[in-house]
Design a protein around this motif. Structure first.
Motif, PDB file in Angstrom:
ATOM      1  N   LEU A 109     -86.000   6.097  33.964  1.00  0.00           N
ATOM      2  CA  LEU A 109     -84.637   5.822  34.398  1.00  0.00           C
ATOM      3  C   LEU A 109     -84.445   6.008  35.901  1.00  0.00           C
ATOM      4  N   ILE A 110     -85.340   6.692  36.562  1.00  0.00           N
ATOM      5  CA  ILE A 110     -85.157   6.982  37.984  1.00  0.00           C
ATOM      6  C   ILE A 110     -85.426   5.717  38.793  1.00  0.00           C
ATOM      7  N   PRO A 111     -84.432   5.240  39.544  1.00  0.00           N
ATOM      8  CA  PRO A 111     -84.614   3.983  40.297  1.00  0.00           C
ATOM      9  C   PRO A 111     -85.501   4.198  41.524  1.00  0.00           C
ATOM     10  N   GLU A 112     -86.094   3.114  41.977  1.00  0.00           N
ATOM     11  CA  GLU A 112     -86.940   3.205  43.174  1.00  0.00           C
ATOM     12  C   GLU A 112     -86.106   3.500  44.417  1.00  0.00           C
ATOM     13  N   GLY A 113     -84.978   2.866  44.557  1.00  0.00           N
ATOM     14  CA  GLY A 113     -84.076   3.145  45.668  1.00  0.00           C
ATOM     15  C   GLY A 113     -82.781   3.721  45.128  1.00  0.00           C
ATOM     16  N   ALA A 114     -82.450   4.927  45.595  1.00  0.00           N
ATOM     17  CA  ALA A 114     -81.252   5.605  45.094  1.00  0.00           C
ATOM     18  C   ALA A 114     -80.007   4.975  45.709  1.00  0.00           C
TER      19      ALA A 114
END
Length: 482
Positions: A109-114
């Motif tokens: 779930l952690i995106p590459e760009g926050a």
């Protein structure tokens, strides 16, 4: 560590268990019960849910894990958290964001760009270009028009400050009705909270007129009908009994037993007051004064004056309550003065009452008196200070403006003290109308006399909460060796 299944296969109980293991915490039976219920309701396709659990149960933390589980299974899910105010909603969203960052089943779930990764809203890695974030916090009074969500969590939307009048309750229901227009077709609404009033949002959905009529409900009180604790490790029976004494039966039934009982059902029973006839004993030793009563050393004391015109036999009574307390949390209501004036006297009524107050303060060696300045009492503090000097009474006069509803003040002060059997009263108090006022008083009842109750409540609420010093146990020789 036991290998975990894929994100799509892991059930909610397993998801919560993995998180607790990483946090070096256990998953207590009460949490397992709630987790199984939430998972079973979703499996059955039920979309209108009400979860009630006692205060301190950790229900908001568990619902935060449930939100993270929803995102782990379906990253395209949009979740809106509504609470009584924005900071409370932000607290849950920030908790879910931390779970997503650290849970092994949420790594995808952690995106590459926050791009949107704040404490009040964040967007996980997902397919498509949806306008709304994955999770967003909003206070119940905020503007949510135009938002869309597959899941709406109403976390503690009912609190003491927004449900104490019919108008506030109507406004709260009106704002919550907007949630149905935000929810996407087939979406889920989950209410989480405890009742704060008789006409609570969380009344049994099967009752006529219930706001959440038709909702599937799970209620988890702190103990069952047999008296067994729902969480014995954290809430043993002794701790539950002590909590009931501290908060009083009304709040205990609402917040811990989840029963939206009426305030009128609570009676202030004068028989619960411990009666005594002794007078305080003042002595001096090595330049220090010591005041004792019934063998207990008194550590604080004061008076509260709820003034009125004081005309004999008419109108509100002008009442002065004088109270002491000891280091163990006992209260001693030593004098209760119903102040009147002589209409035929050349001295004005206010000065007559101030002189009577000064005499009582000097007799009991009280260090301070609070004067309620609402209404007639605006000019009395200055007049009382003027009369204390000639009387030779060293007492501080504090102006007090009451902003809390009178019924709430009376219940908050007297209920816990009576329940804990910590309120003592001198025999002279029982020769006044005080006991009759207590027995006849009901919240909201028109025409009920409460002048003395209000003065005593002001006196008790002004006393600080004292932590009783426990006895230190005698250490035994260690059985663990060197």
């Amino acid at each position: 560590m036991t290998p975990v299944r894929s994100n799509a296969d892991a059930g909610f109980l397993e998801f919560a268990w993995v998180w607790n293991r990483r946090q070096r915490m256990e998953t207590p039976p009460v949490h397992r019960r709630i987790a199984r219920w939430l998972e079973a309701r979703q499996a059955a396709g039920e979309t209108r849910l009400l979860l009630m659990a006692f205060r301190g149960c950790g229900k908001s933390t568990l619902v935060g894990l449930w939100c993270a589980w929803q995102l782990a299974r379906t990253p395209e899910t949009r979740i809106l958290v509504l609470a009584a105010d924005a900071p409370l909603a932000v607290k849950m969203v920030a908790t879910v964001r931390r779970i997503v960052e650290r849970h092994p089943l949420c790594r995808h779930l952690i995106p590459e760009g926050a791009e949107s990764w704040a404490s009040d809203r964040f967007t996980v890695a997902r397919d498509g270009a949806l306008r709304d974030p994955s999770m967003m916090a909003q206070g119940i009074g905020g503007n949510v028009t135009g938002s869309r969500a597959e899941v709406i969590v109403c976390d503690d939307v009912e609190v003491a400050g927004n449900c104490d009048t019919p108008g506030k309750r109507a406004e709260l229901r009106e704002r919550l009705a907007e949630a149905e227009f935000i929810l996407t077709p087939g979406g889920t609404i989950l209410f989480v909270g405890t009742p704060h009033t008789e006409d609570s949002l969380y009344r049994d959905p099967r009752e006529d007129g219930a706001f959440l009529r038709g909702y599937r409900r799970l209620a988890v009180p702190v103990m069952n009908a047999a008296g067994a604790s729902a969480w014995p490790e954290r809430f043993p029976r002794e701790a539950i009994a002590a909590l009931r004494e501290r908060v009083g039966p009304l709040q205990f039934h609402r917040q811990m037993l989840l029963q939206p009982v009426a305030a009128s059902a609570v009676r202030l029973d004068p028989a619960a007051i411990i009666r005594y006839g002794d007078e305080p004993d003042y002595r001096e030793a090595q330049g220090r004064g010591v005041l004792t009563l019934l063998g207990h050393r008194l550590v604080s004391g004061g008076a509260f004056w709820d003034p009125a015109y004081g005309r004999p036999g008419s109108g509100d009574a002008s009442v002065l309550a004088c109270c002491f307390s000891d280091g163990e949390g006992r209260f001693f209501l030593h004098r209760l003065g119903y102040l009147t004036h002589d209409p035929s006297s050349p001295i004005d009524p206010a000065t007559q009452q101030c002189r009577k107050v000064a005499a009582l303060l000097g007799e009991l060696l009280l260090p301070m008196v609070r004067v309620e300045t609402n209404g007639l009492g605006k000019f009395l503090p200055a007049l009382l200070r003027r009369e204390l000097g000639p009387a030779g009474v060293a007492c501080q006069v504090i102006e007090h403006a009451s902003t809390r509803a009178k019924e709430d003040r009376i219940l908050a002060a007297l209920e816990p003290a009576l329940a804990a059997r910590r309120l003592h009263a001198h025999e002279s108090v029982f020769r006044t109308p005080f006991a009759a006022e207590m027995a006849e008083w009901r919240p909201g009842a028109p025409g009920a006399r409460d002048d003395a109750l209000d003065a005593v409540a002001g006196c008790l609420l002004a006393e600080p909460v004292r932590l009783v010093r426990g006895v230190r146990p005698v250490p035994r020789p260690s059985w663990r060796g060197a």
